[in-house]
Design a protein around this motif. Structure first.
Motif, mmCIF file in Angstrom:
data_model
loop_
_atom_site.group_PDB
_atom_site.id
_atom_site.type_symbol
_atom_site.label_atom_id
_atom_site.label_comp_id
_atom_site.label_asym_id
_atom_site.label_seq_id
_atom_site.Cartn_x
_atom_site.Cartn_y
_atom_site.Cartn_z
ATOM 1 N N ASN A 601 34.376 48.088 39.144
ATOM 2 C CA ASN A 601 35.636 48.050 38.383
ATOM 3 C C ASN A 601 36.413 46.770 38.672
ATOM 4 O O ASN A 601 36.919 46.103 37.767
ATOM 5 C CB ASN A 601 36.506 49.268 38.717
ATOM 6 C CG ASN A 601 35.997 50.541 38.061
ATOM 7 O OD1 ASN A 601 35.269 50.479 37.069
ATOM 8 N ND2 ASN A 601 36.360 51.694 38.614
ATOM 9 N N ILE A 602 36.507 46.429 39.945
ATOM 10 C CA ILE A 602 37.224 45.210 40.344
ATOM 11 C C ILE A 602 36.536 43.974 39.762
ATOM 12 O O ILE A 602 37.171 43.088 39.174
ATOM 13 C CB ILE A 602 37.295 45.100 41.882
ATOM 14 C CG1 ILE A 602 38.190 46.216 42.446
ATOM 15 C CG2 ILE A 602 37.829 43.726 42.310
ATOM 16 C CD1 ILE A 602 38.116 46.355 43.955
ATOM 17 N N LEU A 603 35.214 43.907 39.908
ATOM 18 C CA LEU A 603 34.464 42.741 39.437
ATOM 19 C C LEU A 603 34.499 42.617 37.917
ATOM 20 O O LEU A 603 34.526 41.511 37.378
ATOM 21 C CB LEU A 603 33.012 42.806 39.923
ATOM 22 C CG LEU A 603 32.822 42.767 41.452
ATOM 23 C CD1 LEU A 603 31.343 42.815 41.799
ATOM 24 C CD2 LEU A 603 33.442 41.497 42.039
ATOM 25 N N SER A 604 34.530 43.748 37.216
ATOM 26 C CA SER A 604 34.600 43.718 35.747
ATOM 27 C C SER A 604 35.909 43.102 35.283
ATOM 28 O O SER A 604 35.941 42.302 34.343
ATOM 29 C CB SER A 604 34.460 45.132 35.174
ATOM 30 O OG SER A 604 33.189 45.657 35.450
ATOM 31 N N VAL A 605 36.993 43.465 35.964
ATOM 32 C CA VAL A 605 38.300 42.897 35.617
ATOM 33 C C VAL A 605 38.328 41.406 35.923
ATOM 34 O O VAL A 605 38.769 40.584 35.112
ATOM 35 C CB VAL A 605 39.426 43.626 36.396
ATOM 36 C CG1 VAL A 605 40.752 42.911 36.201
ATOM 37 C CG2 VAL A 605 39.531 45.076 35.928
ATOM 38 N N MET A 606 37.818 41.031 37.108
ATOM 39 C CA MET A 606 37.828 39.618 37.505
ATOM 40 C C MET A 606 36.955 38.754 36.607
ATOM 41 O O MET A 606 37.236 37.570 36.391
ATOM 42 C CB MET A 606 37.357 39.480 38.957
ATOM 43 C CG MET A 606 38.318 40.063 39.981
ATOM 44 S SD MET A 606 37.688 39.899 41.668
ATOM 45 C CE MET A 606 37.768 38.125 41.895
ATOM 46 N N SER A 607 35.879 39.331 36.063
ATOM 47 C CA SER A 607 34.924 38.569 35.258
ATOM 48 C C SER A 607 35.233 38.572 33.773
ATOM 49 O O SER A 607 34.533 37.928 32.992
ATOM 50 C CB SER A 607 33.505 39.123 35.464
ATOM 51 O OG SER A 607 33.145 39.083 36.818
ATOM 52 N N SER A 608 36.268 39.293 33.360
ATOM 53 C CA SER A 608 36.579 39.372 31.929
ATOM 54 C C SER A 608 37.069 38.026 31.416
ATOM 55 O O SER A 608 37.644 37.243 32.161
ATOM 56 C CB SER A 608 37.647 40.435 31.678
ATOM 57 O OG SER A 608 38.885 40.025 32.230
ATOM 58 N N PRO A 609 36.848 37.724 30.125
ATOM 59 C CA PRO A 609 37.301 36.451 29.552
ATOM 60 C C PRO A 609 38.786 36.188 29.765
ATOM 61 O O PRO A 609 39.209 35.054 29.947
ATOM 62 C CB PRO A 609 36.970 36.605 28.062
ATOM 63 C CG PRO A 609 35.814 37.553 28.031
ATOM 64 C CD PRO A 609 36.067 38.512 29.154
ATOM 65 N N ALA A 610 39.591 37.253 29.768
ATOM 66 C CA ALA A 610 41.041 37.081 29.926
ATOM 67 C C ALA A 610 41.397 36.499 31.285
ATOM 68 O O ALA A 610 42.423 35.852 31.458
ATOM 69 C CB ALA A 610 41.745 38.422 29.740
#
Length: 614
Positions: A601-610
């Motif tokens: 979950n943390i990595l998905s947020v950090m890796s998002s285009p935004a």
């Protein structure tokens, strides 16, 4: 002339001693077998540009990282390549000369002959123009004898920096086919390695067997990313310039009546200026990145400099040394906009004599405000990448002129009561490019040459040779290769709703990180440097004894080693697989699921285009 390339040099006693120095190889490059471990497929550092990059490079995007291993390494999935047929390899200097470039060729030649004495190394004479024209020189031990550990690019020479147009790419393809090359090694910086990636993609699409390999060599030190810690030549350039700067600092302190404005190399990024400041401790440096981030105008910079002069005068100090990167002029918002207008008019065919009358009102006002010598320099035709001819624009003289005018004004107004401001200007642009390379650059370049062969032996195309853990001794360096496409980003241009245009995928110059440890170190000492005259002289390049193994401050303070951390992560993942498998307890399984869910979950947020720009 081509006949001058590769001829034996007349060497001084010191050069002869340097030519006998044998760089060390890390354990992972020793021996006659090539041991390589591949990681998972790579992704772009710019998630928002990943689709654009993958569409532009369908054959070379998403390739895995490669790690080269020592003979004692116990890695079950490693490939061990023992059968290495004779190969034909071409090598070309692209980009501006950088100390250590010759050692890349020496290391490559040594690796080729070590693994199969029947292999051939062809150097292209005159850079990319020689590649297109198929002008070659076979590299031999005799030819290399007077070029080992020497500066310059005069073994082969260089011309234009780019291999970009359809005609140029086709000429390179034709040359590689005609010469039956198994690999083409391109030695250069961000532009050259972007071109290398395009060549690799074109060759793959055309089913050309030639593998393209890049080597990071640029004195600007701006080919930096998660895979690349440093570039060949940067260490030498900064050490040579730092000694010159320190000599000027001592001169300033001795006479106590001059301010020295020194412009250094550094087009899109200010790495050289930052490193030289940390090595020699001048009174002040103005980084292009600071100016761009704070949107400082020419007036703001002038005021900042005048306030510094006044603060020193209050301590009865009327001397100082100020460093500026050559790219500073393009970082000043209103000057950059003026340059864009001028370049646009030049592209439309307006003559230099008529440009000023065609400028917009605000641009015309700024143009007329500038001193005549700067006006003339701003009117020079831009480089091939549309940037100004920065080496020809005397920013140091412009700022010295503006500071002098402002200090005279303050004197008349009674707000400054000190002695008259006197400035002396220098441009340290070419003095260090042909220097004997430092011990670090000799070792680094030689190792990269060996890695270039290992990349070829592993059958890889479109990769850049990489070394991490560089701040440690050579025997602890980690050697590998990363796909150039994994280093690419897509720049966006324009402003306002719907006005953003995507540029082409490219390896872009890495600018000074204003949140990094090197800049933090500068910030902590800025006031002390300004007021206390704690000048530091590192002395001339040392090849033996104390100081010979000194490395760039900016390399040593940053905690990089990305490739090492990738391997460390792989070890943890392997441990998880070993512990959590069918038959483990419910508690172990639940703990693993909970932990992995939180991490993903943390990595998905950090890796998002935004968040890609954070």
């Amino acid at each position: 002339m081509d006949s001058d390339f590769g001829v034996p040099r007349e060497l001084s006693h010191l050069q002869k001693l340097r030519s006998q120095y044998q760089p060390e190889l890390p354990p992972c490059l020793q021996g006659k077998s090539v041991r390589v471990e591949f990681s998972d497929a790579t992704a772009s550092a710019d998630p928002s540009g990943a689709n654009t990059i993958s569409r532009s490079y369908p054959h070379t995007y998403g390739q895995p990282l490669a790690h080269f291993l020592r003979a004692t390494a116990k890695v079950p999935d490693a490939q061990i390549i023992t059968e290495q047929p004779a190969v034909r390899v071409g090598v070309v200097f692209c980009g501006r000369q950088s100390p250590g470039g010759h050692n890349v060729i020496w290391g490559l030649h040594n690796a080729l002959k070590t693994h199969n004495s029947g292999s051939t190394l062809l150097g292209f004479l005159g850079g990319s123009e020689g590649l297109f024209a198929q002008k070659t020189l076979e590299i031999t031990d005799d030819i290399l004898a007077t070029y080992k550990n020497q500066g310059g690019y005069d073994l082969l020479g260089r011309t234009k920096d780019q291999i970009r147009t359809t005609e140029q790419v086709n000429a390179a393809l034709a040359a590689c086919k005609a010469l039956k090359l198994d690999s083409l090694v391109i030695i250069g910086g961000v532009t050259s390695n972007t071109d290398a990636a395009q060549l690799a993609e074109t060759f793959a699409e055309a089913k050309c067997p030639t593998k393209v390999v890049g080597v990071p060599v640029t004195l600007n030190g701006d080919l930096k990313n998660q895979f690349v810690e440093a570039n060949v030549g940067f260490d030498t350039i900064c050490k040579v310039n730092s000694q010159l700067i320190s000599n000027v600092c001592t001169d300033a302190l001795s006479a106590e009546k001059y301010y020295y404005f020194i412009r250094l190399m550094g087009r899109k990024a200010s790495h050289v200026a930052l490193e030289c400041t940390l090595q020699s401790h001048p009174n002040m440096v103005i980084l292009g990145e600071e100016v761009a981030a704070s949107k400082l105008t020419l007036f703001d910079i002038t005021k900042q400099l005048c306030d510094a002069v006044q603060a020193r005068a209050e301590q009865d100090k009327y001397h100082g040394v100020i460093l500026l990167p050559e790219g500073l002029i393009e970082s000043i918002p209103e000057v950059y906009a003026l340059l864009q207008e001028i370049h646009g008019l030049l592209r439309e065919g307006y003559s230099v004599d008529n440009i000023s009358s065609q400028l917009s009102p605000w641009a015309s006002a700024l143009f007329e405000f500038l001193p005549p010598f700067i006006r003339k320099q701003l009117l020079l035709h831009p480089e091939s990448d549309d940037s100004a001819q920065l080496s020809q624009i005397e920013t140091e003289k412009l700022l010295a002129h503006l500071v002098e005018e402002e200090m005279n004004k303050r004197t008349k107004e009674g707000t400054y009561k000190g002695k008259k401001f006197n400035a002396i200007c220098h441009f340290f642009g070419y003095q260090a490019r042909g220097s004997l390379p430092s011990k670090f650059d000799c070792d680094f370049a030689y190792v990269l040459g060996h890695i270039a062969y290992h990349i070829l032996a592993a059958g890889l195309n479109g990769y850049l040779a990489t070394v991490t853990n560089l701040k440690n001794p050579v025997n602890k360096w980690r050697c590998g290769a990363a796909p150039i496409t994994a280093m690419m980003t897509v720049k966006r241009y324009g402003s306002g709703p719907g006005a953003a245009f995507k540029g082409k995928p490219a390896v872009h110059p890495a600018t000074v990180d204003l949140k990094g440890k090197a800049y933090e170190l500068l910030s902590q000492n800025a006031t002390k440097f300004l007021l206390e005259d704690i000048y530091r002289n590192p002395g001339p390049l040392q090849f033996d004894g104390p100081g010979a193994d000194a490395k760039a401050v900016t390399l040593c303070v940053e905690d990089q080693d990305y490739m090492g951390r990738i391997k460390e992560l792989q070890v943890y993942l392997d441990k998880v697989r070993t512990i959590v498998k069918p038959g483990c307890s419910q508690d172990v399984l639940k703990a693993a699921l909970s932990a992995m869910a939180a991490v993903t979950n943390i990595l998905s947020v950090m890796s998002s285009p935004a968040n890609s720009g954070l």
